[in-house]
Write an enzyme that holds these catalytic residues in place. Sequence first.
Site, PDB file in Angstrom:
ATOM      1  N   VAL A   1       0.813  -1.219   0.000  1.00  0.00           N
ATOM      2  CA  VAL A   1       0.000   0.000   0.000  1.00  0.00           C
ATOM      3  C   VAL A   1       0.847   1.269   0.000  1.00  0.00           C
ATOM      4  O   VAL A   1       0.316   2.370  -0.141  1.00  0.00           O
ATOM      5  CB  VAL A   1      -0.969   0.019   1.202  1.00  0.00           C
ATOM      6  CG1 VAL A   1      -1.991  -1.095   1.079  1.00  0.00           C
ATOM      7  CG2 VAL A   1      -0.207  -0.080   2.520  1.00  0.00           C
ATOM      8  N   HIS A   2       2.175   1.147   0.170  1.00  0.00           N
ATOM      9  CA  HIS A   2       3.054   2.315   0.115  1.00  0.00           C
ATOM     10  C   HIS A   2       3.961   2.269  -1.105  1.00  0.00           C
ATOM     11  O   HIS A   2       5.008   2.911  -1.132  1.00  0.00           O
ATOM     12  CB  HIS A   2       3.912   2.389   1.388  1.00  0.00           C
ATOM     13  CG  HIS A   2       3.104   2.436   2.641  1.00  0.00           C
ATOM     14  ND1 HIS A   2       3.171   1.455   3.601  1.00  0.00           N
ATOM     15  CD2 HIS A   2       2.181   3.326   3.068  1.00  0.00           C
ATOM     16  CE1 HIS A   2       2.344   1.756   4.581  1.00  0.00           C
ATOM     17  NE2 HIS A   2       1.730   2.882   4.277  1.00  0.00           N
ATOM     18  N   GLY A   3       3.579   1.477  -2.102  1.00  0.00           N
ATOM     19  CA  GLY A   3       4.361   1.401  -3.318  1.00  0.00           C
ATOM     20  C   GLY A   3       5.427   0.327  -3.310  1.00  0.00           C
ATOM     21  O   GLY A   3       6.287   0.297  -4.196  1.00  0.00           O
TER      22      GLY A   3
END
Length: 338
Positions: free
Chosen positions: A220-222
């Site tokens: 979800v943070h890349g």
Amino acid sequence: MSMRTRWMFNDRKDIVEEMLDGYIAAHSTLIALSNGLVVRATRKPEGRVGLVVANGTGHEPAMIGWVGPGLLDVNVPGPIFSSPGPSQIVAGLKEADRGAGVLLLVSSHAGDIMNATLAIEEAEAAGLRVAMVVLYDDIASAPPHRAEDRRGGPGLFFVWKIVGALAERGANLADCSEMARLVRDCTRSISGAIGTVVHPVSRQALGAADGSHLAIGLGVHGEPGTVVSDDLKADDVCELLIDRLVEDAGLDAGTRVALMVNNSGSLTLMELSILYRGAAAALGARGIAVSRSWMGSYATTLDQAGFALAISRLDEELLELYDAPASSGGFWMGQAQS
């Protein structure tokens, strides 16, 4: 690939503060802002367990959209993709305390766990009764024998919904904690995305900028994923991902599940609906019944063109709690009273 470099905000340093002001103004019958904390407009009755989630922003409507009757009591929002500090979390724990203890539900990311652990120590030293459960569901981030090393993902919402209902009914802190672990262990998710997004403050891309290939297993943070063949159509992708989820969870024919198809930010409803169709068909082909479903934007990564599939095994008790009334800025079910 051209990525978006202009956003609708005023000053970069004020993005989170102004977002909170606007979001809460739009949902003022349900939530309020209290010293930087998102809280229920009408507090839970005394003698009930309080539920708190602390997290970085940039995932809206998570987690500010999950505060309300039948759900969370307090959200502690931090900077974009960064955990709030321990002192902020302690303030959130104190705000949520209604005399029966507070359960801190922590998404499994290093910064979140570290700050939550420090906050628990400080809160307990101040005399507050607190429990912490670390939540994870992303099967791409660690193998089954190291499930505790997995990241948190959109499947965490199954925990919040079900534990929220249990706490609303007056269950004690130990029972709420046990239920959080039970639902966590019944839940699996995996994500896919095309390209990446630019952080609006740092102006840095979160990952590879290729907008023509689908990568599976992104965080979800890349956090990076694995690029799959361009020949795979939507149904092929769903078949691949559902097969991995079902195998990891050890689900047999006859099992009932809740299915979530989550929009990571900018996927169209047309695409999301086609993915839901494919995921439900893939489960049905394995004799697994979709008893409940969510489709929409629940946990985003800004405006990423991506999605997540999440499943959570259900039984009669979990179904009853899943169906209990709840209402918040980002979610509603039934006729919860504020």
